[in-house]
Design a protein around this motif. Sequence first.
Motif, PDB file in Angstrom:
ATOM      1  N   LYS A   2     -71.216  23.480 -73.401  1.00 45.83           N
ATOM      2  CA  LYS A   2     -72.139  23.203 -74.501  1.00 45.83           C
ATOM      3  C   LYS A   2     -72.325  21.689 -74.632  1.00 45.83           C
ATOM      4  O   LYS A   2     -71.360  20.933 -74.668  1.00 45.83           O
ATOM      5  N   LEU A   3     -73.598  21.285 -74.714  1.00 45.38           N
ATOM      6  CA  LEU A   3     -73.942  19.874 -74.788  1.00 45.38           C
ATOM      7  C   LEU A   3     -74.601  19.543 -76.119  1.00 45.38           C
ATOM      8  O   LEU A   3     -75.369  20.335 -76.655  1.00 45.38           O
ATOM      9  N   TYR A   4     -74.293  18.357 -76.607  1.00 51.45           N
ATOM     10  CA  TYR A   4     -74.975  17.794 -77.782  1.00 51.45           C
ATOM     11  C   TYR A   4     -76.118  16.944 -77.260  1.00 51.45           C
ATOM     12  O   TYR A   4     -75.951  16.167 -76.314  1.00 51.45           O
ATOM     13  N   SER A  14     -87.207  23.932 -79.433  1.00 56.66           N
ATOM     14  CA  SER A  14     -86.143  24.503 -78.608  1.00 56.66           C
ATOM     15  C   SER A  14     -86.656  24.792 -77.199  1.00 56.66           C
ATOM     16  O   SER A  14     -85.934  24.621 -76.217  1.00 56.66           O
ATOM     17  N   PHE A  46     -78.488  21.450 -79.486  1.00 53.76           N
ATOM     18  CA  PHE A  46     -77.416  21.828 -78.567  1.00 53.76           C
ATOM     19  C   PHE A  46     -77.998  22.653 -77.436  1.00 53.76           C
ATOM     20  O   PHE A  46     -78.896  23.465 -77.645  1.00 53.76           O
ATOM     21  N   THR A  48     -76.544  24.998 -74.111  1.00 55.27           N
ATOM     22  CA  THR A  48     -75.413  25.576 -73.392  1.00 55.27           C
ATOM     23  C   THR A  48     -75.853  25.806 -71.958  1.00 55.27           C
ATOM     24  O   THR A  48     -76.815  26.534 -71.701  1.00 55.27           O
ATOM     25  N   GLU A  76     -70.942  16.058 -73.981  1.00 59.85           N
ATOM     26  CA  GLU A  76     -70.325  17.349 -74.231  1.00 59.85           C
ATOM     27  C   GLU A  76     -70.136  17.516 -75.735  1.00 59.85           C
ATOM     28  O   GLU A  76     -69.678  16.596 -76.421  1.00 59.85           O
ATOM     29  N   ALA A  77     -70.527  18.686 -76.232  1.00 58.76           N
ATOM     30  CA  ALA A  77     -70.396  18.954 -77.668  1.00 58.76           C
ATOM     31  C   ALA A  77     -68.926  19.081 -78.019  1.00 58.76           C
ATOM     32  O   ALA A  77     -68.142  19.657 -77.277  1.00 58.76           O
ATOM     33  N   ARG A  80     -66.866  20.972 -84.561  1.00 56.58           N
ATOM     34  CA  ARG A  80     -66.971  20.311 -85.865  1.00 56.58           C
ATOM     35  C   ARG A  80     -65.583  20.095 -86.424  1.00 56.58           C
ATOM     36  O   ARG A  80     -64.716  20.944 -86.305  1.00 56.58           O
TER      37      ARG A  80
END
Length: 107
Positions: A2-4, A14, A46, A48, A76-77, A80
Amino acid sequence: MKLYVGNLSFQSSSADLEELFEAHGQVVDAAIVMDKMTNRSRGFGFVTMGSAEEGQAAINALNGKQVDGRALTVNEARPREDFGGGNGGGNRRSGGNDRDRGARRRY
């Protein structure tokens, strides 16, 4: 992986995000984060990717790339951070009390 993706144009969708990343591998999911009150983009999202290798390839290719006049931030995410709960962190307005802060009250 998963990427930010940050510093997106507020007009990005999107679908735009998915199209941008699919050149670097399989896109499992792509989503722009929307403001709940205004239903407008918050300028980040985000993506993925299908594997860690594809995710790293996307980071290498797209981090800093100019899209719609803005330099993207792609990494990379990270999960939280939990900002805690319970007593509200000891702030009077959020439920803490003087004893939590070690203060003494004079009566």
